[in-house]
Design an enzyme around this catalytic site. Structure first.
Site, PDB file in Angstrom:
ATOM      1  N   CYS A   1     -80.145   1.220  -6.918  1.00  0.00           N
ATOM      2  CA  CYS A   1     -81.135   2.553  -7.062  1.00  0.00           C
ATOM      3  C   CYS A   1     -81.136   3.451  -5.896  1.00  0.00           C
ATOM      4  O   CYS A   1     -80.319   3.137  -5.022  1.00  0.00           O
ATOM      5  CB  CYS A   1     -82.561   1.843  -7.312  1.00  0.00           C
ATOM      6  SG  CYS A   1     -83.318   1.457  -5.637  1.00  0.00           S
TER       7      CYS A   1
ATOM      8  N   ASN B   1     -69.619   0.109 -18.063  1.00  0.00           N
ATOM      9  CA  ASN B   1     -69.024   0.106 -16.670  1.00  0.00           C
ATOM     10  C   ASN B   1     -69.226  -1.097 -15.781  1.00  0.00           C
ATOM     11  O   ASN B   1     -68.929  -1.477 -14.834  1.00  0.00           O
ATOM     12  CB  ASN B   1     -69.719   1.297 -16.130  1.00  0.00           C
ATOM     13  CG  ASN B   1     -71.217   1.146 -16.341  1.00  0.00           C
ATOM     14  OD1 ASN B   1     -71.773   1.151 -17.377  1.00  0.00           O
ATOM     15  ND2 ASN B   1     -72.165   1.227 -15.280  1.00  0.00           N
TER      16      ASN B   1
ATOM     17  N   THR C   1     -67.719  28.839 -10.493  1.00  0.00           N
ATOM     18  CA  THR C   1     -66.380  29.121 -10.058  1.00  0.00           C
ATOM     19  C   THR C   1     -65.402  27.745 -10.138  1.00  0.00           C
ATOM     20  O   THR C   1     -66.090  26.798  -9.929  1.00  0.00           O
ATOM     21  CB  THR C   1     -66.337  29.711  -8.613  1.00  0.00           C
ATOM     22  OG1 THR C   1     -67.065  30.733  -8.568  1.00  0.00           O
ATOM     23  CG2 THR C   1     -64.812  29.602  -8.009  1.00  0.00           C
TER      24      THR C   1
ATOM     25  N   GLY D   1     -68.898  12.638 -14.649  1.00  0.00           N
ATOM     26  CA  GLY D   1     -69.109  12.031 -15.900  1.00  0.00           C
ATOM     27  C   GLY D   1     -70.794  12.295 -16.051  1.00  0.00           C
ATOM     28  O   GLY D   1     -70.914  12.327 -17.366  1.00  0.00           O
TER      29      GLY D   1
ATOM     30  N   SER E   1     -64.557  11.114 -15.739  1.00  0.00           N
ATOM     31  CA  SER E   1     -64.921  11.343 -14.551  1.00  0.00           C
ATOM     32  C   SER E   1     -63.718  11.073 -13.763  1.00  0.00           C
ATOM     33  O   SER E   1     -63.025   9.925 -13.722  1.00  0.00           O
ATOM     34  CB  SER E   1     -66.191  10.493 -14.051  1.00  0.00           C
ATOM     35  OG  SER E   1     -66.175  10.425 -12.461  1.00  0.00           O
ATOM     36  N   ALA E   2     -63.273  12.006 -12.741  1.00  0.00           N
ATOM     37  CA  ALA E   2     -61.856  12.060 -12.348  1.00  0.00           C
ATOM     38  C   ALA E   2     -61.929  10.867 -11.312  1.00  0.00           C
ATOM     39  O   ALA E   2     -60.594  10.377 -10.955  1.00  0.00           O
ATOM     40  CB  ALA E   2     -61.594  13.346 -11.604  1.00  0.00           C
ATOM     41  N   HIS E   3     -62.898  10.605 -10.474  1.00  0.00           N
ATOM     42  CA  HIS E   3     -62.588   9.642  -9.346  1.00  0.00           C
ATOM     43  C   HIS E   3     -62.506   8.231  -9.690  1.00  0.00           C
ATOM     44  O   HIS E   3     -62.299   7.278  -9.283  1.00  0.00           O
ATOM     45  CB  HIS E   3     -63.567   9.884  -8.484  1.00  0.00           C
ATOM     46  CG  HIS E   3     -65.054   9.095  -8.794  1.00  0.00           C
ATOM     47  ND1 HIS E   3     -65.470   8.219  -8.126  1.00  0.00           N
ATOM     48  CD2 HIS E   3     -65.938   9.648  -9.579  1.00  0.00           C
ATOM     49  CE1 HIS E   3     -66.838   8.033  -8.541  1.00  0.00           C
ATOM     50  NE2 HIS E   3     -66.985   8.753  -9.346  1.00  0.00           N
TER      51      HIS E   3
END
Lengths: 377, 363
Positions: free
Chosen positions: A323, A147, A235, A70, A197-199
Site C-alpha cells: 500500500c 501480475n 509533449t 500501464g 508498461s515499458a519498464h
C-alpha cells in the site's frame, strides 16, 4: 547488487534501449510537434518508433497511443469508455488495482475468478447476460497475465464470450505482464484496446503503450495540445518512446528463446526449494503460468518476516502488492482465488527476467531455505 | 547489538534511532501499520510513515513497514468498542503497547534475530543490585511514560530499550535539530490514532454500535434528566447530562449499564476508600511476597496523574485491592492503575480498575 527476483515489479532496461534513447536525452532535444527541421528529426524518430511498436503488436501505427504507463492505459480504457458511452464496466476480481479500482470507481461489476486466478468464464457470461438496455455493458477489461501469480488468461475464450453476449462493449486487456512471455500478435486481434508498461519489458519507467483500435472511441483522460490524434495530449516523451520501441523489439525477437531458458531456471528454483523444505504450495500449476513467475506459499510463516530475511541475504523478492505506506496488504488476488489465509500469509512471488542467471537461482534457493527454516524453528 | 527500533514518525522515536546508531548498535527502523481506516490524528498515517522513512534514510539505517492491522483490530479496536458497550472506559494506547509493541513486534523481532526492541518512550530500564530489571520513570518528569509501558515483565524488560528515557523532551528536540531530522519540531501526538478529530469518539462508536438512551437519576432515585448515549458517559463526568444548571455541581457517580441508568451526585459521592485492580502484570513477580510484608506503594491512575500514597492487599497473583491513605475520587472501571515503589522511581505492577470500589460512606 544481490539476487534480483522481482522482474515483474520492474525489469532492468535493455542495453539497446538505453543506447537508442541517449541522443534524445542529449542533443536531439527538439519537440517533435515543432515545425522546423530539428523538430522533424525528432518526429521521424517518433514515427519510426510507432511503426516498430505496431509491427510488434500486430496493429496499425495509427492505433498506437503512447502514454505514461500501464496505469494510465487501464484508466483510459475504463474511464474513457464509461465517460464516452455511459453504461457499466466489468472486470474480474484478480485484476491489477489500476483496473479494479477504476471499475469500482464507476460502480462497475466485478466478476469471479477461478482457482488459478483467471476470469471465471461462466460468471463472466452470467454478468454479461444480465445487462439491460438502460444499463448496457460498455467496457470489459480482462488481464492477459496476472501480475501476482502469473496465470495466463485464455483471451480467445474471453473474446468469444464478450463478442457473443456484449457485442457492443469495448474489450480491453491489461497486457502489462504478458509482453515478456506471450506473442502479443496473438492477443491484439482479439481485443479493442490493450495496455502495456515499458519498464516491465526493459524500457524506461513512465512510458506506456495503449492500442486503441480504429473506430473504437474512448474519451481522452488528458486534454491539451491534441497530440496522439487528440487521444492523449502532452509533449511526447521522445527518448522514452524510442527506448520503449527498442525494448519491445528486442523482447519480441528473443521471446521464444528466453521463454525456454527462464522456464528451466524457474522450475529448478521451485523444485530445489520444495526438495529442501516441507509445506510449500505452488499456487498455480505450471502449465497455466508464464515462464517468469514462481508464486509459492509457505505454511507456518509470515511473508513480511520472510522478505526481511531475504532482504538481509541480498535476495530481492516480493509478496502481494504494497500500500501507499509500504506495508504489505493481504493479497486480493489470492483471496479471490480462494487461497486460505494460512497459506496466503506466507505467499512469495519470485519473478525472473532477461538478466536472471543460474548463479542467482543457486543463491536464492539457499537464502530461501535458510530463511524458512529460521522462521519455522 | 542488533536492535529493531519502532519508529512512529515522531521526534522521540527518531532520536531513539539516532541514539542507538550513535552508540554503535546495528539498527533497523520499523513503522507498524496499525489502523487501515480513516483518521486525521495520531501515528501510523502515510505521512507519518514518510517521516519515519526519511529519518531512517538520514540516519542511514534500513526502514521497514510491518502491517499489523489485523492484530490491532483484534486487540485494540474491537475491545475498545466492546468496552463502551460494557460501560467501561478503556485505554487503547496502553492496550496497543501491551499487544502490539511489546508482544507482536517483539515476537517478530526475536524471530528475525534481533537482540532488542527499542521505542521512543520516556522511561528507563535499569538493573538493580540483585540483577532485577526495573522500569524506571523517564528523566523528564513532565513527559514520563512509564505508566503507559507498565505491562513489561522481566522477560520483556530484558529485551526492551528506551534510548531517550535519560533525556528531557527539550534535549530530544535539540538532538533532532542538531541532526537535521525533519521530525524535530513535530508536535506530540495526543489523541487516539483511530479516532478522527473531526468526528470524535461519538462518530467512531456511532458507526459501530447502537447507542442506548439512558435515564439520569439522583442518588435517591428521582429522575434528573436523560442522555442519548449511555456508552459515552464516564464516572466523574459533569457535562452533557441534560440537567439544569444552578445548585451544587453534579457529577456522574455511577454508570449502571444493565439498567441503562446514570446516577449523579455531589462531588463528595465520588470518593472511595479502596479500589480493586485485576489483570495485574508484575514487573518482578518476587514483589508479590515483598508487598505482603511491606505494603506501602504509590498509585498512579492516569497518564500524567500524580502518584497517590496507598497500601495494597494481595488478593491473588493477578488481583489486588488498593487502600487509599486518604479517600480518592473513583477511578473509572477499565482505566489502567499502576503501582510505583515508595520513592516513586520505578514500576512494581499495573492492572485494570474494576467497578467494585468501596464508597466512603454508605448511609
Amino acid at each position: 547488487m544481490g539476487t534480483y527476483l522481482d522482474h515483474a515489479a520492474s525489469t532492468p532496461m535493455r542495453a539497446e534501449a538505453i543506447e537508442a534513447m541517449t541522443p534524445y536525452l542529449d542533443h536531439m532535444y527538439a519537440n517533435p510537434s515543432g515545425s522546423h527541421r530539428f523538430a522533424r528529426e525528432a518526429r521521424k524518430a517518433l514515427d519510426e518508433a510507432r511503426d516498430l511498436v505496431a509491427e510488434t503488436l500486430g496493429c496499425k501505427p495509427g492505433e498506437v497511443v503512447f502514454t505514461s504507463g500501464g496505469t494510465e492505459g487501464d484508466n483510459h480504457a475504463i474511464l474513457g469508455a464509461v465517460r464516452r458511452l455511459g453504461g457499466v464496466a466489468v472486470c474480474p476480481a484478480a485484476e491489477h488495482h489500476a483496473v479494479l479500482h477504476c471499475v469500482e470507481h464507476v460502480n462497475g461489476v466485478v466478476v469471479r475468478v477461478n482457482n488459478v486466478g483467471t476470469v471465471d468464464l461462466e460468471d463472466l457470461q452470467r454478468v454479461l447476460e444480465t445487462a439491460t438496455e438502460e444499463q448496457p455493458i460498455t467496457v470489459v477489461s480482462v488481464m492477459a497475465v496476472n501480475n501476482e501469480v502469473g496465470s495466463i488468461t485464455p483471451m480467445r475464450d474471453v473474446a468469444r464470450i464478450v463478442r457473443k453476449y456484449a457485442p457492443n462493449a469495448i474489450l480491453h486487456t491489461d497486457a502489462v505482464q504478458a509482453a515478456c512471455w506471450v506473442d502479443l500478435r496473438e492477443i491484439t486481434p482479439l481485443v479493442d484496446a490493450l495496455s502495456l508498461s515499458a519498464h516491465k519489458f526493459g524500457g524506461p519507467k513512465g512510458v506506456g503503450v495503449t492500442v486503441i483500435k480504429t473506430g473504437k472511441n474512448l474519451e481522452p483522460l488528458i486534454f491539451g495540445g491534441g497530440q496522439e490524434r487528440d487521444r492523449r495530449s502532452g509533449t511526447h516523451n521522445v527518448s522514452g518512446i524510442i527506448a520503449t520501441a527498442k525494448a519491445l523489439e528486442v523482447t519480441d525477437k528473443t521471446r521464444a528463446e528466453e521463454s525456454v531458458r527462464v522456464t528451466k531456471l524457474r522450475d529448478r528454483l521451485v523444485d530445489e526449494i520444495r526438495a529442501q523444505v516441507d509445506g510449500v504450495l505452488e499456487t498455480v500449476p505450471r502449465e497455466h503460468r508464464v515462464p517468469g513467475v514462481a508464486h509459492i506459499c509457505f505454511s507456518g510463516l509470515e511473508n513480511e518476516a520472510l522478505l526481511f530475511l531475504l532482504d538481509q541475504a541480498d535476495v530481492y523478492a516480493s509478496a502481494a502488492s504494497a500500500c501507499a505506506s509500504g506495508a504489505m496488504e493481504p493479497s486480493h488476488v489470492l483471496e479471490a482465488m480462494g487461497v486460505e489465509r494460512s497459506w496466503s500469509n506466507g505467499a512469495l512471488r519470485l519473478s525472473l527476467g532477461h538478466t536472471t542467471t543460474d548463479a542467482e537461482i543457486d543463491l536464492a534457493v539457499s537464502a530461501i531455505v535458510s530463511a524458512v527454516n529460521q522462521l519455522r524453528r | 547489538m542488533k536492535v529493531l527500533v519502532a519508529m512512529s514518525g515522531g521526534v522521540d522515536s527518531s532520536v531513539a534511532a539516532a541514539e542507538l546508531k550513535a552508540a554503535g548498535h546495528e539498527v533497523v527502523g520499523v513503522t507498524m501499520r496499525l489502523w487501515g481506516g480513516e483518521s486525521d490524528t495520531g501515528c501510523c498515517s502515510v505521512s507519518d510513515v514518510d517521516d519515519a522513512r526519511r529519518v531512517a534514510q538520514q540516519l542511514n539505517i534500513d526502514h521497514l513497514v510491518f502491517n499489523f492491522s489485523d492484530d490491532f483490530d483484534k486487540h485494540v479496536v474491537a475491545p475498545y468498542v466492546q468496552a463502551h458497550v460494557d460501560g467501561i472506559t478503556p485505554n487503547p494506547c496502553i492496550e496497543c503497547n501491551r499487544h502490539l509493541k511489546f508482544d507482536r513486534l517483539s515476537e517478530r523481532a526475536r524471530l528475525l534475530g534481533f537482540d532488542a526492541v527499542a521505542t521512543g518512550h520516556h522511561a528507563r530500564v535499569e538493573r538493580d543490585d540483585e540483577g532485577t530489571f526495573r522500569l524506571t520513570r523517564g528523566a523528564d518528569d513532565a513527559k514520563d511514560q512509564s505508566y503507559v509501558v507498565h505491562m513489561l515483565d522481566q522477560a520483556e524488560l530484558a529485551y526492551t530499550m528506551f534510548p531517550v528515557g535519560h533525556l528531557t523532551k527539550a534535549q530530544v528536540r535539540e538532538r533532532a535539530i542538531e541532526l537535521g531530522l525533519r521530525t524535530a519540531t513535530k508536535p506530540d501526538s495526543q489523541d487516539v490514532c483511530f479516532i478522527s478529530k473531526s468526528g470524535g469518539r461519538e462518530t467512531f462508536l456511532g458507526n459501530r454500535i447502537p447507542f442506548r438512551k439512558a435515564e439520569v437519576v439522583n442518588e435517591d432515585g428521582t429522575p434528573a434528566g436523560k442522555v442519548e448515549a449511555l456508552e459515552l458517559v464516564t464516572i466523574g463526568q459533569r457535562k452533557g447530562l441534560g440537567i439544569p444548571g444552578g445548585g451544587p455541581k453534579q457529577y456522574v457517580v455511577e454508570v449502571d449499564t444493565p439498567n441503562a441508568r446514570v446516577v449523579i451526585g455531589e462531588e463528595a459521592s465520588l470518593y472511595r476508600k479502596s479500589l480493586v485492580v485485576n489483570s495485574i502484570v508484575w514487573s518482578d513477580a518476587a514483589d508479590i511476597d515483598r508487598l505482603r510484608s511491606q505494603n506501602d506503594v504509590l498509585v498512579q491512575s492516569s497518564a500524567h496523574g500524580a502518584a497517590i500514597p496507598a497500601t495494597v492487599e494481595i488478593l491473588g497473583n493477578q488481583e489486588i485491592r488498593v487502600l487509599w491513605a486518604k479517600p480518592q475520587r473513583a477511578i473509572a472501571p477499565g482505566q489502567s492503575v499502576v503501582l510505583y515503589n515508595t520513592t516513586n522511581s520505578y514500576v512494581l505492577a499495573g492492572g485494570i480498575a474494576c467497578p467494585d470500589s468501596e464508597k466512603v460512606s454508605l448511609q
